[in-house]
Design an enzyme around this catalytic site. Structure first.
Site, PDB file in Angstrom:
ATOM      1  N   ARG A  51       0.846  -1.199   0.000  1.00 16.77           N
ATOM      2  CA  ARG A  51       0.000   0.000   0.000  1.00 16.77           C
ATOM      3  C   ARG A  51       0.877   1.243   0.000  1.00 16.77           C
ATOM      4  O   ARG A  51       0.580   2.242  -0.654  1.00 16.77           O
ATOM      5  CB  ARG A  51      -0.938  -0.004   1.207  1.00 16.77           C
ATOM      6  CG  ARG A  51      -1.740   1.282   1.324  1.00 16.77           C
ATOM      7  CD  ARG A  51      -2.871   1.245   2.340  1.00 16.77           C
ATOM      8  NE  ARG A  51      -2.747   0.281   3.396  1.00 16.77           N
ATOM      9  CZ  ARG A  51      -2.079   0.465   4.542  1.00 16.77           C
ATOM     10  NH1 ARG A  51      -1.430   1.601   4.753  1.00 16.77           N
ATOM     11  NH2 ARG A  51      -2.043  -0.476   5.463  1.00 16.77           N
ATOM     12  N   TYR A 103     -15.639  17.972 -15.206  1.00 19.63           N
ATOM     13  CA  TYR A 103     -16.160  16.614 -15.212  1.00 19.63           C
ATOM     14  C   TYR A 103     -17.245  16.482 -14.138  1.00 19.63           C
ATOM     15  O   TYR A 103     -17.099  16.965 -13.016  1.00 19.63           O
ATOM     16  CB  TYR A 103     -15.014  15.643 -14.976  1.00 19.63           C
ATOM     17  CG  TYR A 103     -15.429  14.235 -14.627  1.00 19.63           C
ATOM     18  CD1 TYR A 103     -16.293  13.515 -15.447  1.00 19.63           C
ATOM     19  CD2 TYR A 103     -14.937  13.623 -13.481  1.00 19.63           C
ATOM     20  CE1 TYR A 103     -16.672  12.218 -15.120  1.00 19.63           C
ATOM     21  CE2 TYR A 103     -15.301  12.325 -13.154  1.00 19.63           C
ATOM     22  CZ  TYR A 103     -16.177  11.633 -13.970  1.00 19.63           C
ATOM     23  OH  TYR A 103     -16.559  10.363 -13.640  1.00 19.63           O
TER      24      TYR A 103
END
Length: 392
Positions: A51, A103
């Site tokens: 991660r 967007y």
């Protein structure tokens, strides 16, 4: 066609050095391990957990930073994950000036998450006129966010002018440019003074419509540390396999973008001359209202075109349903040509009254022109237009 120097060479070689691997692999390997052996407690050789970091992700981040001519890049599991990581720079009470045409997912995140849940303030402003920015900056303004060209209206914002106004008001204001529609092949906002560039690399950068991912690119060491912490603490990171796919897609980015531009310019000219079309929005056309700004700050244009049919919702539906080479689908930037109706697809989450003011109407069509044979694309548009609007 003018280009940034050495772009193709950088896309193919930066971060890809065979000497970094045990067998001098020319193609960087996919490192799927989630964890890494440590020779001594608390002394990892490089990464300790995937991660926080991964060799395949490292390769991609180095390459993307180089293509934007920047120092740092952090990648995330989607474009919106990248967006949230940037906005997490801000604190309760901070103010964002956001371009009025962005967007749909970006405005939805700001309007429905950042404002009500995190206590941020936002004003949506037409940044094609920098005087609007001057009027909108407040003492608590900490960020200016915009796309250029914008989605779906292809508005072009003068990046350097926005930076100048924002930094004059407060040098600490962070200027963020979403460069998704252009890719670093045609536009480099950091070279124009922007602090941060964001990409949905799902689109042109990957270019094959098989990965969802986002990236944030900056020269700021401080911002890079924040973005790394967002990867570590929030965990919205992409898989090594997806990083491998994007890294591979980057190797042909410069070739693909040339083909997108060549096809799209010809399609835009065809549409502009068609009696069934009300108007065409494509910054590379001299008729575009911000054509001169676009020419000043870019090296070309992508395959994104929007246009207004001479009709209403029924004509738009008929046109889109009649297409055979263009695929009716959301997203953009892949090798294949796509078409969509923003008002009820990508921008359906924008409030109806806002869509009406902006001009995101039922006859606004957005197309992503791919790299198929040009004659086939024009013929497909022509037959669909004739079906949707039989008489002119």
């Amino acid at each position: 066609m003018a280009t940034f120097p050495h772009f193709g060479t950088a896309a193919i070689h930066v971060g890809q050095e065979p000497e970094q691997w045990d067998m001098n692999q020319v193609v960087p390997p996919i490192s799927m391990s989630s964890t890494y052996k440590q020779d001594n407690p608390g002394e990892p050789k490089g990464h300790d957990y995937s991660r926080a970091g991964n060799p395949t992700r490292d390769v991609l981040q180095k390459n993307l930073a180089a293509l934007e001519d920047a120092k740092h890049c952090q990648v995330f599991a989607s474009g919106l994950a990248a967006t949230s990581a940037i906005i997490n720079l801000l604190k309760t009470g901070d103010h964002i000036v956001c371009s009025d045409d962005v967007y749909g997912g970006t405005q939805r995140y700001i309007r429905r998450v950042a404002v009500p849940n995190h206590g941020l303030e936002v004003d949506s402003v037409d940044l094609t006129d920098v005087k609007n920015l001057e009027k909108s900056i407040k003492p608590n303004t900490k960020m200016v966010w915009f796309e250029s060209p914008s989605n779906p209206l292809l508005k072009v914002v003068d990046i350097a002018a926005v930076v100048q106004v924002a930094k004059k008001a407060n040098p600490e204001i962070v200027v963020v440019v979403d460069n998704t529609f252009m890719s670093p092949y045609f536009q480099r906002p950091i070279s124009l003074g922007a602090d941060v560039v964001v990409h949905s690399i799902t689109k042109y950068i990957n270019g094959h419509s098989d990965v969802v991912m986002g990236a944030v690119i900056t020269d700021s060491d401080e911002f890079q540390q924040h973005l790394f912490f967002m990867q570590l603490a929030v965990g919205a990171v992409p898989s090594p396999f997806d990083c491998f796919l994007v890294n591979r897609g980057l190797k042909t980015l410069h070739i693909r973008m040339r083909a997108h531009y060549e096809n799209a310019l010809a399609v835009a000219k065809y549409l502009e001359a068609n009696d069934r079309i009300q108007s065409v929005l494509y910054p590379a056309l001299p008729s575009h209202p911000q054509h001169e700004v676009h020419e000043k700050q870019t090296k070309g244009m992508s395959g994104m075109i929007s246009f207004y049919l001479k009709g209403e919702l029924q004509e738009s539906r008929s046109f889109l349903s009649a297409l055979k080479v263009f695929t009716l689908a959301e997203s953009l930037g892949g090798y294949e040509s796509l078409a969509e109706l923003p008002a009820i697809m990508t921008h359906a989450s924008v409030p109806a009254e806002t869509r009406a003011v902006l001009g995101i109407t039922d006859n606004l069509i957005r197309i992503s022109v791919g790299i198929e044979d040009l004659d086939d694309l024009v013929a497909d548009l022509d037959q669909a237009l004739k079906i949707a609007i039989p008489k002119v």
